[in-house]
Design an enzyme around this catalytic site. Structure first.
Site, short mmCIF file in Angstrom:
data_model
loop_
_atom_site.label_atom_id
_atom_site.label_comp_id
_atom_site.label_asym_id
_atom_site.label_seq_id
_atom_site.Cartn_x
_atom_site.Cartn_y
_atom_site.Cartn_z
N ASP A 77 21.92 10.95 -26.68
CA ASP A 77 22.22 9.52 -26.74
C ASP A 77 21.41 8.81 -27.83
OD1 ASP A 77 23.56 7.29 -25.11
OD2 ASP A 77 21.47 6.61 -25.09
N HIS A 126 33.47 6.51 -23.44
CA HIS A 126 33.20 5.55 -22.36
C HIS A 126 32.70 4.21 -22.89
CE1 HIS A 126 29.45 7.31 -23.53
NE2 HIS A 126 28.79 6.36 -22.89
N ASP A 127 32.44 4.11 -24.19
CA ASP A 127 31.95 2.85 -24.76
C ASP A 127 33.03 2.11 -25.55
OD1 ASP A 127 29.35 3.30 -23.88
OD2 ASP A 127 28.79 4.36 -25.71
N GLU A 169 24.59 11.50 -30.82
CA GLU A 169 25.27 10.21 -30.96
C GLU A 169 24.44 9.43 -31.96
OE1 GLU A 169 26.67 6.28 -28.47
OE2 GLU A 169 24.63 7.02 -28.38
C1 NOJ Z 1 25.10 4.97 -25.92
C2 NOJ Z 1 25.84 5.23 -24.66
O1 NOJ Z 1 27.04 5.88 -24.97
C3 NOJ Z 1 26.05 3.90 -23.99
O2 NOJ Z 1 26.92 3.97 -22.90
C4 NOJ Z 1 24.69 3.34 -23.60
O3 NOJ Z 1 24.87 2.04 -23.09
C5 NOJ Z 1 23.76 3.30 -24.79
N1 NOJ Z 1 23.81 4.46 -25.59
C6 NOJ Z 1 22.35 3.14 -24.32
O4 NOJ Z 1 21.92 4.31 -23.68
#
Ligand code: NOJ
Length: 553
Positions: free
Chosen positions: A202, A324-325, A257
């Site tokens: 992440d 999911h974002d 990510e």
């Molecule tokens: C990226 C994640 O995909 C997201 O869902 C999260 O809110 C942020 N990083 C913080 O961890």
């Protein structure tokens, strides 16, 4: 001798957001036994690796991206025995499990953070605690959180501020402290020893803060990032972790990510063996901003240019259109009303034939779309949406309808609606009568796995056929990437490997477009048409979102 290929180089990865996938015990929240019950479905779909968004213990402020214990399973999802069973049962079906590693920050309920509130404790230095400015009345610097608002929170009993690049319940770890590295290494080994395949890391290019000087500009989110994005110290941590933990394990995956990464940093990730593959955000930002004054509009040209440029610069991309974002891709880039299936197939063909590892997000394979406006629940679950909503309200300059529209556009709840398995009440996600944690999209009666399994022309069967085809195609797995110079919104590119070629053609618009003459000269068999087209010659007009693949043997 040629290098042995890794599974992630050849196979697609399916992302599961555990709360929304399948609820086995009727509490309205998806769980691990629910995932186990769908392993045959996933195998049949044709993916080989499953990435699970966080399943660890968490107070759920950011739905699990705020971890309070990295070695425990969140009770709402099941037990450690369930997790062990998932790894085992997946393995029996030839499926690997990738977990989420969230180590830019922990939850403020993690015992490290609780202990860190004592300035005399060794844990104090696990986080970034500082005295504020102006007699400690103002934050130590002007940085803003990725979720808008100040990136600092003051704790009176400590008399100091702590840094959080995300929500205030997500304090950032201090990666200057070697103990933090050792702790994380221990966590990574703990899970790898259980038999998982690797991690999706992440926001992994933000962990190392080189300095805490003020940031430039006035951005409501992410101000200060020049001090912590892609820093040399960050590269070094990843290189070391890869070398010390992953290298010896052979086939495994370290997936990053990485927000705001340029070609140079992308090259370093891969050439220095820091990350195997990484997600870029550039194409996802084309129509999106956390700045309420910005009004970005989706531009196909910009979107495709970003994809093509990355294809040219990086031999192995992590290709995705949803997670999911992000809002659902058909709602964002396709036409959910008039061409849901056609645009869904076009997006599938694009994503699965680019060079790199393709990702499919749960529900994408059946064409799930955003929550309809009229179904809006007035309470968001998404912490980012909540923060931006209250900040906009505070300024008193935006009308309610503007705020609603703006927040709707980036509300991450859209992507987190329960997966639609069948047409029974609650879409087969939860038993009838249960209140699901987010509402089920009312279109579930027509759009669900069961209905699509029976329909040979469904989006689901298109994904299935394409995923299986891709697994077998050397050209799609290993070929180079050569764009064809066409006039947008019609795009084409070929993949070439040892004299074989596939050519992808997409009409990325909801209008008919002339069939480019260049395509007529491409020889081969036409496959994966989303309009039943058998050959390129006739008709010479491309239908809205028309797409196909030409395969020359
Ligand atoms: C990226 C994640 O995909 C997201 O869902 C999260 O809110 C942020 N990083 C913080 O961890």
């Amino acid at each position: 001798m040629s290098e042995v290929r890794k599974l992630w180089q050849d196979e697609a990865i399916y992302q599961i957001y555990p709360r929304s996938f399948c609820d086995s015990n009727g509490d309205g929240v998806g769980d691990i036994p629910g995932i186990i019950s769908k392993l045959d479905y996933l195998k049949d779909l044709g993916v080989k690796i499953i990435w699970l968004s966080p399943v660890y213990e968490s107070p759920l402020d950011d739905m699990g991206y705020d971890i309070s214990d990295y070695r425990k399973i969140r009770p709402e999802l099941g037990t450690m025995e369930d997790m062990d069973r998932l790894i085992k049962e997946a393995g029996e079906r030839g499926l690997k499990i990738v977990m989420d590693l969230v180590v830019n920050h922990t939850s403020d309920e993690h015992e490290w953070f609780l202990k860190s509130k004592d300035p005399a404790s060794p844990y104090h230095d696990y986080y970034i605690w500082r005295k504020g400015r102006k007699n400690n009345k103002k934050p130590p610097n002007n940085w803003t959180s990725m979720f808008v608002g100040s990136a600092w929170t003051y704790v009176p009993e400590v008399g100091e501020w702590y840094l959080h690049l995300y929500g205030e319940k997500q304090p950032d770890l201090n990666w200057h402290n070697p103990k933090v590295y050792e702790e994380v290494k221990g966590i990574v080994e703990f899970w790898l020893n259980k038999g998982i395949y690797g991690f999706r890391c992440d926001v992994i290019n933000q962990i190392y803060k080189t300095s805490l000087e003020d940031g430039k500009g006035i951005s409501p989110s992410g101000r200060g990032m020049e001090h912590y994005l892609n820093q040399p110290g960050n590269h070094e941590i990843l290189r070391r972790l890869h070398e010390e933990v992953f290298a010896a394990r052979g086939d495994s995956l370290m997936l990053g990510e990485t927000f705001n990464v340029d070609y140079e940093n992308g090259r370093k990730f891969q050439e220095n063996k820091e990350l195997d593959i990484f997600f870029i955000f550039d194409h996802m930002m084309v129509d999106k901003s956390y700045n309420p004054l910005a009004k970005p509009k989706f531009s196909v040209e910009k979107f495709m240019k970003i994809l093509y440029d990355w294809q040219a610069h990086c031999p192995m991309m992590a290709n995705y259109l949803e997670n999911h974002d992000q809002r659902r891709s058909i709602s964002r880039f396709g036409d959910p009303k008039n061409h849901r299936v056609e645009s869904g197939k076009m997006l599938a063909l694009l994503n699965l034939t680019l060079r790199g590892t393709p990702f499919v997000y749960e529900g994408q394979e059946i064409g799930m779309i955003d929550m309809p406006r009229e179904e809006h629940h007035d309470e968001f679950e998404d912490v980012a949406a909540k923060r931006i909503y209250s900040l906009m309200k505070k300024f008193k300059v935006f009308s309610d309808s503007y705020i609603e529209k703006f927040v709707n556009h980036l509300n991450r709840d859209h992507a987190r609606l329960p997966v639609q398995w069948d047409d029974s009440p609650n879409a087969g996600f939860s038993p009838e009568g249960v209140k699901t944690w987010l509402p089920v999209n009312p279109d579930y009666k027509e759009v669900n796995v069961k209905v699509q399994e029976k329909d040979p022309d469904s989006l689901l069967n298109y994904y299935k056929a394409l995923l299986h085809y891709r697994s077998e195609s050397d050209t799609l797995r290993m070929g180079d990437f050569v764009p064809m110079q066409l006039k947008g919104p019609v795009y084409a590119f070929s993949r070439n490997f040892k004299g074989k070629r596939t050519t992808t053609l997409i009409n990325f618009s909801n209008q008919e477009q002339p069939l480019p003459g260049e395509i007529k000269t491409v020889s081969g068999e036409l496959l994966f048409s989303n309009y039943g087209r058998k050959a390129v010659e006739e008709p010479s007009v491309l239908k809205p979102f028309e797409c196909f693949l030409i395969v020359a043997k």
